[in-house]
Design an enzyme around this catalytic site. Structure first.
Site, PDB file in Angstrom:
ATOM      1  CG  HIS A   1      -2.124  -0.850   1.103  1.00 13.46           C
ATOM      2  ND1 HIS A   1      -2.089  -2.194   1.324  1.00 13.46           N
ATOM      3  CD2 HIS A   1      -3.408  -0.545   0.758  1.00 13.46           C
ATOM      4  CE1 HIS A   1      -3.307  -2.704   1.129  1.00 13.46           C
ATOM      5  NE2 HIS A   1      -4.114  -1.725   0.774  1.00 13.46           N
TER       6      HIS A   1
ATOM      7  CE  LYS B   1      -4.049  -0.439   4.736  1.00 18.08           C
ATOM      8  NZ  LYS B   1      -5.382   0.088   5.059  1.00 18.08           N
TER       9      LYS B   1
END
Ligand SMILES: NC(=O)C1=CN([C@@H]2O[C@H](COP(=O)(O)OP(=O)(O)OC[C@H]3O[C@@H](n4cnc5c(N)ncnc54)[C@H](OP(=O)(O)O)[C@@H]3O)[C@@H](O)[C@H]2O)C=CC1
Ligand SMILES: O=C(O)C1=N[C@H](C(=O)O)C[C@H](O)C1
Length: 258
Positions: free
Chosen positions: A144, A148
């Site tokens: 990711h 995040k």
């Protein structure tokens, strides 16, 4: 007898968004505004008036906020008679049970908690579930963007749980490896005995690989969300479906004809 009014351009679903200024929330506001059968009636971010949701007459609220606040948001929505579509991560069994308990007091309301709204991610989890009974060894890698908040991703945690459950249902014990010496974290985090590895890099959006290993072969299932628009069709499916699905639904797959 009065029939419920059918929903559409003349009678759009009134939608509120929580986390409306975030990466996902901004996209959801746009998708709701652009769809012919939904109308954005409130867009609320951190520190803003929750009462905008009720003042605007929201029937369904979409939550993409933060794992630390999502339960408080849900309690507010249920107490105010609003259905919820939740993309925010951090739901373990205890949190799901809490929501089930609240829904017991509001049996007419529906809540969807979906770890991932992208069609390909939903399919990847389903394929992993199907493969799990054939392979005792499986690992999950999720990759990711570096903004995040949580690790591992909700999708990876859910995938690992699904694999572990399918493996257990088939009577397969988790595969062993020969590791006896390890730098802490080198073999990832364990979710229900499935190793899960998290990568965080600028440039990434949301990606997952599920690796299975057997005699002389491996199977890799990979999904890539290259843009947050990938989540929007799933969010809209959920917004349209949730008023007709009282109780707690976990996973968008429950609303798709897979
Ligand atoms: N299920 C799925 O398909 C997907 C799930 N997600 C999940 O959604 C969540 C949000 O992700 P993302 O949009 O990237 O995160 P962002 O940080 O970009 O957005 C979250 C927004 O929510 C706001 N917020 C925080 N607390 C509240 C509150 N109590 N009420 C209203 N708004 C609040 C934040 O404000 P502030 O910054 O000021 O705190 C921020 O604007 C994460 O848990 C992520 O994992 C993400 C993508 C897809
Ligand atoms: O934070 C994100 O970006 C995402 N969060 C969800 C998760 O944790 O699984 C869904 C998707 O991976 C994007």
């Amino acid at each position: 007898m009065n029939q419920p009014a059918s929903r559409g351009v003349d009678n759009p679903i009134r939608v509120g968004v929580l986390g409306a200024r975030g990466r996902m929330g901004t996209q959801v506001c746009r998708a709701v505004e652009d769809a012919p059968d939904t109308r954005l009636v409130a867009a609320v971010d951190a520190g803003e008036r929750m009462a905008d949701l009720t003042d605007g007459g929201a029937e369904v609220v979409v939550d993409f906020t933060h794992p630390d606040v999502v339960l408080d948001n849900l309690r507010f929505l249920l107490e105010h008679g609003i259905h919820a579509v939740v993309g925010t991560t951090g739901f373990d069994q205890a949190k799901l049970d809490t929501v089930r308990g609240w829904l017991g007091e509001h049996p007419e309301l529906g809540v969807l908690v979906a770890p991932n709204f992208a069609l390909g991610a939903v399919l990847a989890m389903r394929f992993a579930q199907q493969a799990a009974r054939f392979y005792s060894s499986a690992e999950v890698i999720e990759l990711h963007h570096n903004r995040k908040a949580d690790a591992p991703s909700g999708t990876a945690a859910h995938t690992a749980r699904v694999i572990a459950q399918a493996r257990a249902d088939a009577g397969l014990a988790p595969g062993a490896d020969a590791t006896t010496s390890e730098l802490a974290g080198a073999r990832g985090a364990r979710v229900d005995d499935v190793p899960v590895h998290s990568v965080r890099l600028p440039g990434l959006v949301a990606h997952e690989e599920i690796l299975f290993g057997g005699e002389g072969e491996t199977l890799t299932i990979r999904h890539d969300s290259l843009d947050r628009t990938s989540f929007m069709p799933g969010v809209l499916v959920a917004v349209r479906s949730i008023p007709g699905r009282p109780g707690l639904t976990v996973g968008l797959d429950q609303m798709l004809d897979l």
